[in-house]
Design a protein around this motif. Structure first.
Motif, PDB file in Angstrom:
ATOM      1  N   GLY A 110      23.565 -10.109  27.044  1.00 37.60           N
ATOM      2  CA  GLY A 110      24.168  -9.029  26.268  1.00 37.60           C
ATOM      3  C   GLY A 110      25.647  -9.281  26.098  1.00 37.60           C
ATOM      4  N   GLY A 111      26.301  -8.410  25.346  1.00 45.04           N
ATOM      5  CA  GLY A 111      27.733  -8.568  25.108  1.00 45.04           C
ATOM      6  C   GLY A 111      28.504  -7.389  25.654  1.00 45.04           C
ATOM      7  N   THR A 112      29.784  -7.605  25.943  1.00 41.95           N
ATOM      8  CA  THR A 112      30.617  -6.477  26.356  1.00 41.95           C
ATOM      9  C   THR A 112      30.626  -5.454  25.215  1.00 41.95           C
ATOM     10  OG1 THR A 112      32.541  -7.699  25.547  1.00 41.95           O
ATOM     11  CG2 THR A 112      32.104  -7.816  27.903  1.00 41.95           C
ATOM     12  N   GLY A 113      30.717  -4.184  25.589  1.00 33.76           N
ATOM     13  CA  GLY A 113      30.705  -3.109  24.600  1.00 33.76           C
ATOM     14  C   GLY A 113      29.311  -2.618  24.266  1.00 33.76           C
ATOM     15  N   GLU A 114      28.291  -3.298  24.758  1.00 32.38           N
ATOM     16  CA  GLU A 114      26.921  -2.860  24.507  1.00 32.38           C
ATOM     17  C   GLU A 114      26.422  -2.053  25.706  1.00 32.38           C
ATOM     18  OE1 GLU A 114      24.465  -5.828  21.848  1.00 32.38           O
ATOM     19  OE2 GLU A 114      25.154  -6.850  23.655  1.00 32.38           O
ATOM     20  N   SER A 115      25.519  -1.113  25.432  1.00 32.41           N
ATOM     21  CA  SER A 115      24.925  -0.353  26.541  1.00 32.41           C
ATOM     22  C   SER A 115      23.669  -1.062  27.023  1.00 32.41           C
ATOM     23  CB  SER A 115      24.585   1.070  26.106  1.00 32.41           C
ATOM     24  OG  SER A 115      23.457   1.073  25.247  1.00 32.41           O
ATOM     25  N   LEU A 116      23.331  -0.790  28.270  1.00 27.26           N
ATOM     26  CA  LEU A 116      22.093  -1.382  28.808  1.00 27.26           C
ATOM     27  C   LEU A 116      20.891  -0.922  28.000  1.00 27.26           C
ATOM     28  CD1 LEU A 116      22.612  -1.091  32.682  1.00 27.26           C
ATOM     29  CD2 LEU A 116      22.947  -3.110  31.220  1.00 27.26           C
ATOM     30  N   LEU A 117      20.936   0.327  27.523  1.00 28.08           N
ATOM     31  CA  LEU A 117      19.805   0.834  26.736  1.00 28.08           C
ATOM     32  C   LEU A 117      19.653   0.043  25.444  1.00 28.08           C
ATOM     33  CD1 LEU A 117      17.548   2.970  26.388  1.00 28.08           C
ATOM     34  CD2 LEU A 117      19.208   4.336  25.091  1.00 28.08           C
ATOM     35  N   GLU A 118      20.733  -0.169  24.729  1.00 29.47           N
ATOM     36  CA  GLU A 118      20.594  -0.860  23.443  1.00 29.47           C
ATOM     37  C   GLU A 118      20.172  -2.315  23.643  1.00 29.47           C
ATOM     38  OE1 GLU A 118      25.344  -1.332  22.437  1.00 29.47           O
ATOM     39  OE2 GLU A 118      23.963  -1.381  20.763  1.00 29.47           O
ATOM     40  N   ILE A 119      20.650  -2.946  24.689  1.00 31.39           N
ATOM     41  CA  ILE A 119      20.239  -4.332  24.952  1.00 31.39           C
ATOM     42  C   ILE A 119      18.747  -4.384  25.257  1.00 31.39           C
ATOM     43  CG2 ILE A 119      20.486  -6.265  26.570  1.00 31.39           C
ATOM     44  CD1 ILE A 119      23.490  -5.320  26.789  1.00 31.39           C
ATOM     45  N   ALA A 120      18.282  -3.429  26.078  1.00 33.94           N
ATOM     46  CA  ALA A 120      16.855  -3.393  26.402  1.00 33.94           C
ATOM     47  C   ALA A 120      16.026  -3.167  25.139  1.00 33.94           C
ATOM     48  CB  ALA A 120      16.584  -2.295  27.433  1.00 33.94           C
ATOM     49  N   LEU A 121      16.378  -2.147  24.379  1.00 39.90           N
ATOM     50  CA  LEU A 121      15.573  -1.803  23.198  1.00 39.90           C
ATOM     51  C   LEU A 121      15.602  -2.927  22.159  1.00 39.90           C
ATOM     52  CD1 LEU A 121      16.507   1.969  22.740  1.00 39.90           C
ATOM     53  CD2 LEU A 121      14.443   1.016  23.767  1.00 39.90           C
ATOM     54  N   ASP A 122      16.750  -3.550  21.990  1.00 39.14           N
ATOM     55  CA  ASP A 122      16.856  -4.647  21.011  1.00 39.14           C
ATOM     56  C   ASP A 122      16.022  -5.857  21.417  1.00 39.14           C
ATOM     57  OD1 ASP A 122      18.554  -3.166  19.457  1.00 39.14           O
ATOM     58  OD2 ASP A 122      20.384  -4.203  20.071  1.00 39.14           O
ATOM     59  N   ILE A 180      12.247  -4.109  25.367  1.00 33.96           N
ATOM     60  CA  ILE A 180      11.996  -3.373  26.607  1.00 33.96           C
ATOM     61  C   ILE A 180      12.185  -1.897  26.272  1.00 33.96           C
ATOM     62  CG2 ILE A 180      12.722  -2.983  28.993  1.00 33.96           C
ATOM     63  CD1 ILE A 180      13.744  -5.861  29.035  1.00 33.96           C
ATOM     64  N   ASN A 181      11.076  -1.193  26.153  1.00 35.63           N
ATOM     65  CA  ASN A 181      11.119   0.158  25.598  1.00 35.63           C
ATOM     66  C   ASN A 181      11.369   1.219  26.659  1.00 35.63           C
ATOM     67  OD1 ASN A 181      10.647  -0.580  22.812  1.00 35.63           O
ATOM     68  ND2 ASN A 181       8.641  -1.247  23.551  1.00 35.63           N
ATOM     69  N   ILE A 182      12.595   1.233  27.148  1.00 36.94           N
ATOM     70  CA  ILE A 182      13.000   2.261  28.105  1.00 36.94           C
ATOM     71  C   ILE A 182      12.988   3.605  27.379  1.00 36.94           C
ATOM     72  CG2 ILE A 182      14.948   3.125  29.475  1.00 36.94           C
ATOM     73  CD1 ILE A 182      15.746   0.212  29.995  1.00 36.94           C
ATOM     74  N   GLU A 183      12.433   4.614  28.028  1.00 34.16           N
ATOM     75  CA  GLU A 183      12.414   5.950  27.439  1.00 34.16           C
ATOM     76  C   GLU A 183      13.841   6.397  27.126  1.00 34.16           C
ATOM     77  OE1 GLU A 183      10.120   8.345  26.630  1.00 34.16           O
ATOM     78  OE2 GLU A 183       8.551   6.847  26.877  1.00 34.16           O
ATOM     79  N   HIS A 184      14.001   7.135  26.038  1.00 29.36           N
ATOM     80  CA  HIS A 184      15.342   7.619  25.682  1.00 29.36           C
ATOM     81  C   HIS A 184      15.186   8.884  24.838  1.00 29.36           C
ATOM     82  CE1 HIS A 184      13.940   4.674  22.744  1.00 29.36           C
ATOM     83  NE2 HIS A 184      14.643   5.310  21.824  1.00 29.36           N
ATOM     84  N   ALA A 185      14.655   9.890  25.492  1.00 33.18           N
ATOM     85  CA  ALA A 185      14.237  11.107  24.785  1.00 33.18           C
ATOM     86  C   ALA A 185      15.355  11.765  23.986  1.00 33.18           C
ATOM     87  CB  ALA A 185      13.654  12.103  25.785  1.00 33.18           C
ATOM     88  N   CYS A 186      16.586  11.696  24.474  1.00 35.42           N
ATOM     89  CA  CYS A 186      17.673  12.384  23.762  1.00 35.42           C
ATOM     90  C   CYS A 186      18.376  11.457  22.773  1.00 35.42           C
ATOM     91  CB  CYS A 186      18.681  12.956  24.750  1.00 35.42           C
ATOM     92  SG  CYS A 186      19.767  11.717  25.480  1.00 35.42           S
ATOM     93  N   GLY A 187      17.922  10.222  22.677  1.00 39.24           N
ATOM     94  CA  GLY A 187      18.541   9.300  21.725  1.00 39.24           C
ATOM     95  C   GLY A 187      19.834   8.692  22.238  1.00 39.24           C
TER      96      GLY A 187
END
Ligand code: FES
Length: 132
Positions: free
Chosen positions: A39-51, A54-61
């Motif tokens: 991943g790159g600096t400035g990215e969230s762990l969630l966005e790296i996983a989803l991209d 890795i479909n981590i739940e993210h109910a609130c977006g």
């Protein structure tokens, strides 16, 4: 579902992040329990996983309004953005709370060392209904 990505400049994908999944089948459709992603600096762990499938739940977006993106940061916590008070309040609602619990949508990469993240087997939608 769409999700909110952190704003700001993103670095090149050179930070190694090991995702350790307790239930890989439900997250990726595959049995492989560990996946190394850059991943790159400035990215969230969630966005790296989803991209990376890795479909981590993210109910609130990804806006720190649930606790479904709960993960354990096992290595490299100092390379991530610090937990804020709203995140701490939310993560306390997550089942299986530990000292290294974080919300994946709120962890933005700041440094370049290796990071290890464990994704718990259970994922519970803890979005609270606001009273009307
Ligand atoms: S996706 Fe809701 S708090 Fe992270």
């Amino acid at each position: 579902m769409t999700f909110k990505r952190p704003e700001g400049v993103k670095g090149p994908p050179e930070v190694p992040i090991l995702f350790v999944m307790e239930d890989p089948l439900s997250l990726t459709g595959r049995e492989q329990g560990e996946v190394l992603i850059r991943g790159g600096t400035g990215e969230s762990l969630l966005e790296i996983a989803l991209d990376n499938g890795i479909n981590i739940e993210h109910a609130c977006g990804g806006v720190c309004a649930c606790s479904t993106c709960h993960v354990y940061v096992e290595e490299g916590e100092q390379l991530l953005s610090e937990s804020t008070e709203p995140e701490e309040d939310r993560v306390e609602e997550a089942p299986g709370l530990q000292r290294n619990s974080r919300l994946a949508c709120q962890c933005v990469i700041k440094g370049k060392g290796p990071i290890t993240v464990r994704v718990p087997a259970w994922n519970r939608n803890a979005v609270k209904e606001e009273p009307h």
